[in-house]
Design a protein around this motif. Structure first.
Motif, PDB file in Angstrom:
ATOM      1  N   UNK A 179       0.837  -1.177   0.000  1.00 35.49           N
ATOM      2  CA  UNK A 179       0.000   0.000   0.000  1.00 35.49           C
ATOM      3  C   UNK A 179       0.885   1.245   0.000  1.00 35.49           C
ATOM      4  N   UNK A 180       0.532   2.185  -0.820  1.00 32.54           N
ATOM      5  CA  UNK A 180       1.285   3.439  -0.894  1.00 32.54           C
ATOM      6  C   UNK A 180       0.777   4.436   0.143  1.00 32.54           C
ATOM      7  N   UNK A 181       1.666   5.309   0.536  1.00 27.23           N
ATOM      8  CA  UNK A 181       1.343   6.397   1.461  1.00 27.23           C
ATOM      9  C   UNK A 181       1.858   7.681   0.827  1.00 27.23           C
ATOM     10  N   UNK A 207      -4.643   7.116   0.943  1.00 23.62           N
ATOM     11  CA  UNK A 207      -5.573   7.116  -0.194  1.00 23.62           C
ATOM     12  C   UNK A 207      -5.693   8.555  -0.702  1.00 23.62           C
ATOM     13  N   UNK A 208      -4.786   8.927  -1.580  1.00 26.90           N
ATOM     14  CA  UNK A 208      -4.713  10.318  -2.037  1.00 26.90           C
ATOM     15  C   UNK A 208      -5.977  10.745  -2.769  1.00 26.90           C
ATOM     16  N   UNK A 209      -6.534   9.884  -3.605  1.00 23.87           N
ATOM     17  CA  UNK A 209      -7.765  10.247  -4.315  1.00 23.87           C
ATOM     18  C   UNK A 209      -8.880  10.612  -3.343  1.00 23.87           C
ATOM     19  N   UNK A 215       1.317  19.529  -4.892  1.00 23.77           N
ATOM     20  CA  UNK A 215       2.533  18.734  -4.683  1.00 23.77           C
ATOM     21  C   UNK A 215       2.168  17.442  -3.959  1.00 23.77           C
ATOM     22  N   UNK A 216       2.856  16.352  -4.296  1.00 23.13           N
ATOM     23  CA  UNK A 216       2.743  15.127  -3.502  1.00 23.13           C
ATOM     24  C   UNK A 216       3.963  14.251  -3.715  1.00 23.13           C
ATOM     25  N   UNK A 217       4.209  13.409  -2.735  1.00 23.84           N
ATOM     26  CA  UNK A 217       5.265  12.397  -2.799  1.00 23.84           C
ATOM     27  C   UNK A 217       4.659  11.073  -2.363  1.00 23.84           C
ATOM     28  N   UNK A 218       5.139   9.996  -2.940  1.00 26.15           N
ATOM     29  CA  UNK A 218       4.649   8.653  -2.612  1.00 26.15           C
ATOM     30  C   UNK A 218       5.711   7.881  -1.834  1.00 26.15           C
ATOM     31  N   UNK A 219       5.266   7.122  -0.835  1.00 27.62           N
ATOM     32  CA  UNK A 219       6.163   6.329   0.005  1.00 27.62           C
ATOM     33  C   UNK A 219       5.611   4.920   0.150  1.00 27.62           C
TER      34      UNK A 219
END
Length: 104
Positions: free
Chosen positions: A1-3, A23-25, A51-55
């Protein structure tokens, strides 16, 4: 799962809000729909994702969010402009179903 760590702003780019989510959406949808009308983002009309970054882990994302919140405004602006020089709404083409949100 992404954060994700993300930055949203208002129409005039005068207010910056930094958040973290898995859950960015849905989170962006919640901001747009003002799911929590008394929240900071609802009061200041912050619903423009700039802006966003995925972890891979929530720990990494939370650590990054805490660092961002300590930065001064100029550093945050530089970060946004490196990724998104025109401050476009990055979620504009995401086809979000704004009829409802699962957040509430």
């Amino acid at each position: 799962m992404s954060h994700y760590v993300y930055i949203i702003t208002n129409k005039n780019n005068t207010v910056l809000y930094i958040g973290v989510t898995n859950d960015l959406d849905e989170r962006i949808k919640g901001h747009k729909l003002k799911t929590y009308p008394r929240s900071f983002t609802a009061r200041y009309n912050c619903n423009k994702l700039v802006y966003f970054e995925e972890f891979d882990s929530s720990v990494e994302a939370s650590t990054r969010e805490k660092r961002f919140k300590k930065w001064n405004r100029a550093w945050k602006i530089n970060l946004i402009e490196e990724m998104n020089p025109s401050w476009s709404n990055l979620s504009d083409n995401w086809n979000l179903d704004l009829s409802r949100s699962r957040l509430k």
